[in-house]
Motif scaffolding. Structure first.
Motif, PDB file in Angstrom:
ATOM      1  N   GLY A   1       0.809  -1.210   0.000  1.00 47.83           N
ATOM      2  CA  GLY A   1       0.000   0.000   0.000  1.00 47.83           C
ATOM      3  C   GLY A   1       0.845   1.264   0.000  1.00 47.83           C
ATOM      4  O   GLY A   1       0.526   2.244  -0.687  1.00 47.83           O
ATOM      5  N   TYR A   2       1.949   1.239   0.739  1.00 40.94           N
ATOM      6  CA  TYR A   2       2.842   2.396   0.777  1.00 40.94           C
ATOM      7  C   TYR A   2       3.464   2.644  -0.601  1.00 40.94           C
ATOM      8  O   TYR A   2       3.520   3.778  -1.078  1.00 40.94           O
ATOM      9  CB  TYR A   2       3.933   2.167   1.820  1.00 40.94           C
ATOM     10  CG  TYR A   2       5.024   3.212   1.778  1.00 40.94           C
ATOM     11  CD1 TYR A   2       4.767   4.526   2.152  1.00 40.94           C
ATOM     12  CD2 TYR A   2       6.305   2.893   1.352  1.00 40.94           C
ATOM     13  CE1 TYR A   2       5.755   5.490   2.106  1.00 40.94           C
ATOM     14  CE2 TYR A   2       7.303   3.848   1.298  1.00 40.94           C
ATOM     15  CZ  TYR A   2       7.026   5.152   1.679  1.00 40.94           C
ATOM     16  OH  TYR A   2       8.003   6.102   1.618  1.00 40.94           O
ATOM     17  N   LEU A   3       3.949   1.592  -1.249  1.00 39.21           N
ATOM     18  CA  LEU A   3       4.552   1.738  -2.573  1.00 39.21           C
ATOM     19  C   LEU A   3       3.523   2.218  -3.595  1.00 39.21           C
ATOM     20  O   LEU A   3       3.835   3.031  -4.466  1.00 39.21           O
ATOM     21  CB  LEU A   3       5.160   0.413  -3.024  1.00 39.21           C
ATOM     22  CG  LEU A   3       6.384  -0.074  -2.246  1.00 39.21           C
ATOM     23  CD1 LEU A   3       6.809  -1.461  -2.727  1.00 39.21           C
ATOM     24  CD2 LEU A   3       7.542   0.903  -2.375  1.00 39.21           C
ATOM     25  N   MET A   4       2.305   1.721  -3.496  1.00 40.84           N
ATOM     26  CA  MET A   4       1.254   2.154  -4.417  1.00 40.84           C
ATOM     27  C   MET A   4       0.998   3.647  -4.274  1.00 40.84           C
ATOM     28  O   MET A   4       0.907   4.373  -5.270  1.00 40.84           O
ATOM     29  CB  MET A   4      -0.038   1.371  -4.147  1.00 40.84           C
ATOM     30  CG  MET A   4       0.011  -0.089  -4.538  1.00 40.84           C
ATOM     31  SD  MET A   4      -1.481  -0.979  -4.005  1.00 40.84           S
ATOM     32  CE  MET A   4      -2.729  -0.166  -5.035  1.00 40.84           C
ATOM     33  N   GLY A   5       0.874   4.113  -3.030  1.00 37.19           N
ATOM     34  CA  GLY A   5       0.552   5.505  -2.814  1.00 37.19           C
ATOM     35  C   GLY A   5       1.701   6.450  -3.110  1.00 37.19           C
ATOM     36  O   GLY A   5       1.499   7.537  -3.651  1.00 37.19           O
ATOM     37  N   THR A   6       2.920   6.020  -2.783  1.00 36.14           N
ATOM     38  CA  THR A   6       4.079   6.901  -2.936  1.00 36.14           C
ATOM     39  C   THR A   6       4.589   6.943  -4.371  1.00 36.14           C
ATOM     40  O   THR A   6       5.013   7.994  -4.863  1.00 36.14           O
ATOM     41  CB  THR A   6       5.216   6.444  -2.008  1.00 36.14           C
ATOM     42  OG1 THR A   6       4.726   6.403  -0.660  1.00 36.14           O
ATOM     43  CG2 THR A   6       6.414   7.374  -2.087  1.00 36.14           C
ATOM     44  N   HIS A   7       4.545   5.806  -5.062  1.00 36.80           N
ATOM     45  CA  HIS A   7       5.142   5.719  -6.398  1.00 36.80           C
ATOM     46  C   HIS A   7       4.119   5.485  -7.500  1.00 36.80           C
ATOM     47  O   HIS A   7       4.490   5.210  -8.640  1.00 36.80           O
ATOM     48  CB  HIS A   7       6.205   4.614  -6.404  1.00 36.80           C
ATOM     49  CG  HIS A   7       7.349   4.899  -5.482  1.00 36.80           C
ATOM     50  ND1 HIS A   7       8.428   5.663  -5.838  1.00 36.80           N
ATOM     51  CD2 HIS A   7       7.549   4.536  -4.191  1.00 36.80           C
ATOM     52  CE1 HIS A   7       9.261   5.754  -4.810  1.00 36.80           C
ATOM     53  NE2 HIS A   7       8.749   5.082  -3.800  1.00 36.80           N
ATOM     54  N   HIS A   8       2.824   5.576  -7.151  1.00 39.04           N
ATOM     55  CA  HIS A   8       1.748   5.488  -8.150  1.00 39.04           C
ATOM     56  C   HIS A   8       1.824   4.175  -8.934  1.00 39.04           C
ATOM     57  O   HIS A   8       1.751   4.157 -10.164  1.00 39.04           O
ATOM     58  CB  HIS A   8       1.785   6.694  -9.101  1.00 39.04           C
ATOM     59  CG  HIS A   8       1.832   8.008  -8.383  1.00 39.04           C
ATOM     60  ND1 HIS A   8       0.773   8.487  -7.641  1.00 39.04           N
ATOM     61  CD2 HIS A   8       2.829   8.919  -8.264  1.00 39.04           C
ATOM     62  CE1 HIS A   8       1.098   9.651  -7.110  1.00 39.04           C
ATOM     63  NE2 HIS A   8       2.342   9.932  -7.464  1.00 39.04           N
ATOM     64  N   LEU A   9       1.984   3.055  -8.215  1.00 37.63           N
ATOM     65  CA  LEU A   9       2.051   1.732  -8.818  1.00 37.63           C
ATOM     66  C   LEU A   9       0.731   1.007  -8.610  1.00 37.63           C
ATOM     67  O   LEU A   9       0.014   1.269  -7.649  1.00 37.63           O
ATOM     68  CB  LEU A   9       3.178   0.903  -8.182  1.00 37.63           C
ATOM     69  CG  LEU A   9       4.576   1.518  -8.148  1.00 37.63           C
ATOM     70  CD1 LEU A   9       5.520   0.611  -7.373  1.00 37.63           C
ATOM     71  CD2 LEU A   9       5.089   1.741  -9.561  1.00 37.63           C
ATOM     72  N   ASP A  10       0.417   0.070  -9.498  1.00 40.15           N
ATOM     73  CA  ASP A  10      -0.688  -0.830  -9.215  1.00 40.15           C
ATOM     74  C   ASP A  10      -0.210  -1.864  -8.200  1.00 40.15           C
ATOM     75  O   ASP A  10       0.978  -2.016  -7.933  1.00 40.15           O
ATOM     76  CB  ASP A  10      -1.221  -1.491 -10.488  1.00 40.15           C
ATOM     77  CG  ASP A  10      -0.192  -2.369 -11.163  1.00 40.15           C
ATOM     78  OD1 ASP A  10       0.086  -3.451 -10.625  1.00 40.15           O
ATOM     79  OD2 ASP A  10       0.344  -1.961 -12.215  1.00 40.15           O
ATOM     80  N   ALA A  11      -1.160  -2.600  -7.627  1.00 42.94           N
ATOM     81  CA  ALA A  11      -0.834  -3.500  -6.516  1.00 42.94           C
ATOM     82  C   ALA A  11       0.127  -4.605  -6.932  1.00 42.94           C
ATOM     83  O   ALA A  11       1.036  -4.973  -6.172  1.00 42.94           O
ATOM     84  CB  ALA A  11      -2.117  -4.108  -5.946  1.00 42.94           C
ATOM     85  N   VAL A  12      -0.053  -5.175  -8.120  1.00 38.09           N
ATOM     86  CA  VAL A  12       0.794  -6.277  -8.541  1.00 38.09           C
ATOM     87  C   VAL A  12       2.222  -5.806  -8.780  1.00 38.09           C
ATOM     88  O   VAL A  12       3.187  -6.482  -8.427  1.00 38.09           O
ATOM     89  CB  VAL A  12       0.227  -6.963  -9.805  1.00 38.09           C
ATOM     90  CG1 VAL A  12       1.138  -8.088 -10.264  1.00 38.09           C
ATOM     91  CG2 VAL A  12      -1.155  -7.527  -9.515  1.00 38.09           C
ATOM     92  N   THR A  13       2.383  -4.622  -9.375  1.00 39.76           N
ATOM     93  CA  THR A  13       3.726  -4.087  -9.592  1.00 39.76           C
ATOM     94  C   THR A  13       4.400  -3.784  -8.261  1.00 39.76           C
ATOM     95  O   THR A  13       5.594  -4.065  -8.081  1.00 39.76           O
ATOM     96  CB  THR A  13       3.672  -2.816 -10.451  1.00 39.76           C
ATOM     97  OG1 THR A  13       3.020  -3.111 -11.686  1.00 39.76           O
ATOM     98  CG2 THR A  13       5.071  -2.299 -10.745  1.00 39.76           C
TER      99      THR A  13
END
Length: 262
Positions: A192-204
């Motif tokens: 969740g942190y990576l998704m929010g900070t780096h604008h990634l989808d969950a699988v990436t």
């Protein structure tokens, strides 16, 4: 349109498995389940995968060689319907993986025996610990009865796993399952942190954790803890290290809002 799955046959199969489930070890139950899914409903094959310490989904049971190869191909590619089913904790289907643009790396690793694929998460304690997967050897549009049957079998697997853990059963499967349960929360927080900070989808985002664990030869939970800055808060960007450019997920991976539903 006639349903793919006969409800009476499904319930009869589930009842037989449930009655026999607690007379065998966990690995034995997994094997019985994939054989039942394969045999009763005429799928090309079936398999079960659990998450490992390195962040890979690793197969623990398969009904046949092609089913085992499907699971190994997804583990090697780090993508596919079963990975998305695990990360998004919901059913994911493909009518033909060879024509499906979501998983380009997977297509190159599969034989022509595997065409239509469907995956359902195995949920324990409200979160995913693995997936149940089925395939057909020709393209097919999965219908709601297929997905319902897959979900029912994955629910049965979860029942058996819960009993095994309560009984403190030991073995490779039980130990692997315990790891998935113990560290699921910190891994989900890091994703969740990576998704929010780096604008990634969950699988990436999950793949970032998996690659970092592989490259550093550490457990994915340890990498997740590092990214979060220890046990409490998020790390600064310089802790995150080698990530895709902001806004660029892996090409072809489906967003949970746009991935096809049955």
């Amino acid at each position: 349109m006639t349903a793919h799955i006969d409800e009476g046959a499904l319930q009869s199969s589930l009842q037989r498995l449930r009655e026999a489930a607690f007379d065998a070890d966990v690995a034995g139950v997994m094997k019985r389940t994939v054989d039942a899914v394969h045999g009763v409903f005429g799928y090309g094959g079936a398999g079960i995968m659990f998450i490992t310490e390195s962040g890979y989904l690793s197969y623990v049971a398969a009904s046949d060689e092609a089913g085992r190869q499907l699971e190994e191909a997804q583990a090697s590619a780090g993508q596919g319907p079963c990975y998305e089913s695990y990360v998004y904790a919901r059913e994911v289907v493909s009518s033909d993986v060879h024509a499906d643009g979501r998983w380009p790396e997977l297509r190159t690793r599969l034989s022509d025996q595997v065409r239509a694929v469907a995956g359902a998460p195995v949920l324990l304690g409200g979160g995913p610990v693995g997936t149940l997967n089925v395939y057909r050897d020709e393209p097919v549009e999965w219908d709601k009865s297929d997905v319902n049957a897959l979900t029912a079998y994955s629910g049965l697997i979860a029942e058996v796993l819960a009993v095994a853990l309560a009984a403190q059963e030991h073995g490779i499967v039980a130990d692997q399952l315990q790891y998935a349960l113990d560290y699921r929360v910190v891994i989900e927080r890091a994703v969740g942190y990576l998704m929010g900070t780096h604008h990634l989808d969950a699988v990436t985002a999950f793949d970032v954790l998996r690659r970092r664990a592989r490259d550093s030869r550490r457990r994915v939970a340890d990498v997740a803890t590092e990214i979060l800055g220890g046990s409490t808060g998020p790390a600064s960007d310089d802790r995150v290290g080698d990530l895709p450019p902001s806004g660029l997920g892996r090409a072809g991976l489906a967003d949970p809002e746009t991935s096809p539903e049955v």
